[in-house]
Design a protein around this motif. Structure first.
Motif, PDB file in Angstrom:
ATOM      1  N   GLY A 257       0.819  -1.209   0.000  1.00 36.69           N
ATOM      2  CA  GLY A 257       0.000   0.000   0.000  1.00 36.69           C
ATOM      3  C   GLY A 257       0.853   1.260   0.000  1.00 36.69           C
ATOM      4  N   PHE A 258       1.913   1.256   0.816  1.00 35.09           N
ATOM      5  CA  PHE A 258       2.835   2.402   0.836  1.00 35.09           C
ATOM      6  C   PHE A 258       3.489   2.579  -0.531  1.00 35.09           C
ATOM      7  CE2 PHE A 258       7.349   3.539   1.104  1.00 35.09           C
ATOM      8  CZ  PHE A 258       7.230   4.859   1.505  1.00 35.09           C
ATOM      9  N   MET A 259       3.977   1.476  -1.113  1.00 36.83           N
ATOM     10  CA  MET A 259       4.653   1.559  -2.405  1.00 36.83           C
ATOM     11  C   MET A 259       3.719   2.053  -3.496  1.00 36.83           C
ATOM     12  SD  MET A 259       6.961  -1.922  -2.300  1.00 36.83           S
ATOM     13  CE  MET A 259       7.702  -1.629  -3.902  1.00 36.83           C
ATOM     14  N   LEU A 260       2.471   1.588  -3.464  1.00 34.47           N
ATOM     15  CA  LEU A 260       1.492   2.025  -4.463  1.00 34.47           C
ATOM     16  C   LEU A 260       1.298   3.533  -4.406  1.00 34.47           C
ATOM     17  CD1 LEU A 260      -1.356  -0.655  -4.198  1.00 34.47           C
ATOM     18  CD2 LEU A 260       0.318  -0.392  -6.025  1.00 34.47           C
ATOM     19  N   GLN A 261       1.013   4.036  -3.212  1.00 33.94           N
ATOM     20  CA  GLN A 261       0.717   5.462  -3.082  1.00 33.94           C
ATOM     21  C   GLN A 261       1.954   6.302  -3.363  1.00 33.94           C
ATOM     22  OE1 GLN A 261      -2.343   6.016  -2.845  1.00 33.94           O
ATOM     23  NE2 GLN A 261      -2.404   8.237  -2.669  1.00 33.94           N
ATOM     24  N   PHE A 262       3.106   5.860  -2.865  1.00 33.15           N
ATOM     25  CA  PHE A 262       4.359   6.568  -3.110  1.00 33.15           C
ATOM     26  C   PHE A 262       4.612   6.682  -4.613  1.00 33.15           C
ATOM     27  CE2 PHE A 262       8.890   6.766  -3.851  1.00 33.15           C
ATOM     28  CZ  PHE A 262       9.357   7.653  -2.885  1.00 33.15           C
ATOM     29  N   ALA A 263       4.468   5.568  -5.316  1.00 31.00           N
ATOM     30  CA  ALA A 263       4.752   5.556  -6.750  1.00 31.00           C
ATOM     31  C   ALA A 263       3.760   6.414  -7.526  1.00 31.00           C
ATOM     32  CB  ALA A 263       4.727   4.115  -7.274  1.00 31.00           C
ATOM     33  N   MET A 264       2.494   6.407  -7.117  1.00 34.68           N
ATOM     34  CA  MET A 264       1.471   7.122  -7.877  1.00 34.68           C
ATOM     35  C   MET A 264       1.572   8.637  -7.701  1.00 34.68           C
ATOM     36  SD  MET A 264      -0.004   4.813  -9.579  1.00 34.68           S
ATOM     37  CE  MET A 264      -1.129   5.978 -10.328  1.00 34.68           C
ATOM     38  N   VAL A 265       1.934   9.104  -6.486  1.00 32.12           N
ATOM     39  CA  VAL A 265       1.922  10.559  -6.250  1.00 32.12           C
ATOM     40  C   VAL A 265       3.283  11.206  -6.457  1.00 32.12           C
ATOM     41  CG1 VAL A 265       0.026  10.333  -4.605  1.00 32.12           C
ATOM     42  CG2 VAL A 265       2.365  10.370  -3.750  1.00 32.12           C
ATOM     43  N   ALA A 266       4.364  10.410  -6.539  1.00 34.20           N
ATOM     44  CA  ALA A 266       5.699  11.001  -6.678  1.00 34.20           C
ATOM     45  C   ALA A 266       5.820  11.936  -7.889  1.00 34.20           C
ATOM     46  CB  ALA A 266       6.756   9.898  -6.730  1.00 34.20           C
ATOM     47  N   PRO A 267       5.278  11.582  -9.069  1.00 35.43           N
ATOM     48  CA  PRO A 267       5.437  12.482 -10.222  1.00 35.43           C
ATOM     49  C   PRO A 267       4.442  13.648 -10.256  1.00 35.43           C
ATOM     50  CG  PRO A 267       5.111  10.165 -10.901  1.00 35.43           C
ATOM     51  CD  PRO A 267       4.693  10.289  -9.484  1.00 35.43           C
ATOM     52  N   MET A 268       3.411  13.642  -9.407  1.00 35.06           N
ATOM     53  CA  MET A 268       2.312  14.588  -9.566  1.00 35.06           C
ATOM     54  C   MET A 268       2.723  16.059  -9.434  1.00 35.06           C
ATOM     55  SD  MET A 268      -0.073  12.825 -10.611  1.00 35.06           S
ATOM     56  CE  MET A 268      -1.225  14.187 -10.715  1.00 35.06           C
TER      57      MET A 268
END
Length: 409
Positions: free
Chosen positions: A220-231
């Motif tokens: 769950g942490f990896m998913l959210q980290f990966a999705m919002v990092a480029p935003m």
């Protein structure tokens, strides 16, 4: 209508209203600070970052505590606690006269928040297990729809009624949604008041010693980290690509909106597939699909190409959090589901906090195109970590086939 269905539809609409109301303030937060007298651009950016992030910090710290209390006192009362509390705090935000006051109120808002996690927990524990994926997918659709529409409405209303009035309207919307939940939602699977309760630390230790749950929290942490990092860098990327007509802000918003739209459309369908074939499989292939569609992000040369790949990415993203929440429900100890969701929520909030910061630092080193490739790599790693450490559990389809074989014998 079955009680679990009625609860689902009411909470889905309520989550839409709450997320719509909460996200309305995002477009004008820097302008609200300027209205308070913060005119220096550097100071405005600093206060905006602190005020926006402090909400996630306090929510990250408090989520396991509220989840643990939900297992002891009930999930519905946690929804009401959060809803009525946010109603008061957001109303007070409209009366704030300094950045320090707004910072304190955002800290307090994160401390008492928990409407969404408590709703997920109530639906997960009061829905038949074979329909949990579908139900959590529908909830995800309501949340994403609110996140898409909220900033648009907030930006529009800021021009019409002013910044402070939006806080009052946001407070009213959340209050009405909470009243509706209070009057119409019925919690059937309630905690047993006669059961001997352990302490918070003992409950947390039991959760973290479950074989599957720490893996799911990490995913769950990896998913959210990966999705919002480029935003945070997306608007600059749209500008570099050359937004048609020079409408950078519009197309930057559209890039986020198409991802959210695809997410909203795909979540219920992927939830149903998880109920039928296993949420482990849906989560694994959704993560692989998301990683595959992140790779072409690094090679796009026009905004229309970026929009296509963001939409395809959103179709895969729709299967991530609903499947993850379904697996947490399946693997949590009986009676400790809300505590497990509390830890999961903390992991997601931690990704929300660290992702944009890390992405901003890394984009200065490897560029946003390199950041897209790194994001794809993280999702692939997460998918195979999940596959390696979390064995498949029987799906509804497999259980039915097994039952038919037993009956035939």
């Amino acid at each position: 209508m079955e009680i679990w269905r009625r609860n689902l539809y009411i909470l889905m609409v309520s989550q839409f209203l709450v997320m719509c109301a909460m996200s309305m303030i995002i477009p004008f937060l820097p302008l609200y600070l300027q209205e308070m007298g913060v005119t220096d651009p550097d100071q405005t950016q600093l206060w905006s970052g602190l005020i926006f992030g402090i909400n996630f910090l306090s929510a990250f710290l408090m989520a396991p505590i509220w989840g643990n209390l939900a297992d002891k006192m009930g999930r519905k009362i946690m929804i009401l606690r959060s809803g009525y509390g946010m109603t008061i705090v957001i109303f007070l935000m409209g009366l704030a006269i300094s950045p320090l006051q707004l910072l304190f109120l955002r800290l307090l808002n994160g401390t008492i928040s928990g409407f969404i996690p408590a709703s997920i927990s109530l639906v997960a524990t009061n829905t038949p297990k074979e329909r949990a994926g579908y139900a959590l997918g529908m909830l995800q659709s309501g949340t994403v729809a609110g996140n898409i529409i909220g900033p648009f409405i907030g930006g529009l209303m800021a021009e019409i009624v002013g910044f402070r009035t939006i806080f009052f309207l946001t407070s009213l919307t959340i209050g009405l949604a909470t009243v509706v939940v209070n009057l119409t939602v019925k919690e059937e699977a309630k905690p047993d008041p006669e059961k001997k309760q352990k302490g918070f630390i003992a409950d947390g230790s039991e959760i973290l010693h479950q074989k599957a749950l720490p893996i799911l929290f990490l995913v769950g942490f990896m998913l959210q980290f990966a999705m919002v990092a480029p935003m945070p860098q997306m608007s600059l990327f749209v500008s570099d690509l050359g937004a048609p007509g020079g409408y950078i802000a519009f197309f930057a918003g559209l890039v986020s909106a198409v991802t959210g739209l695809a997410n909203m459309l795909a979540s219920p369908l992927l939830g149903r597939l998880g109920d039928k074939f296993g949420s482990e499989k849906v989560l694994f292939f959704s993560m692989l699909g998301a990683s595959v569609f992140f790779i072409p992000h690094a090679a796009v040369s026009a905004v229309w190409q970026l929009l296509i790949f963001r939409f395809l990415l959103g179709l895969c993203v729709g299967g991530l959090l609903p499947s993850l929440n379904t697996l947490i429900r399946k693997n949590a100890p009986i009676g400790k589901e809300s505590t497990a969701y509390g830890y999961s929520t903390s992991a997601v909030f931690l990704g929300n906090m660290l992702g944009p910061i890390t992405g901003g630092v890394l984009s200065g080193i490897i560029g946003i195109r390199g950041l897209f490739l790194l994001t794809a790599f993280l999702l692939i790693c997460g998918a195979f970590l999940l596959r390696r450490r979390l064995p498949d559990s029987p799906s509804q389809f497999q259980r039915q086939s097994h039952s038919q074989k037993v009956a035939s014998k």
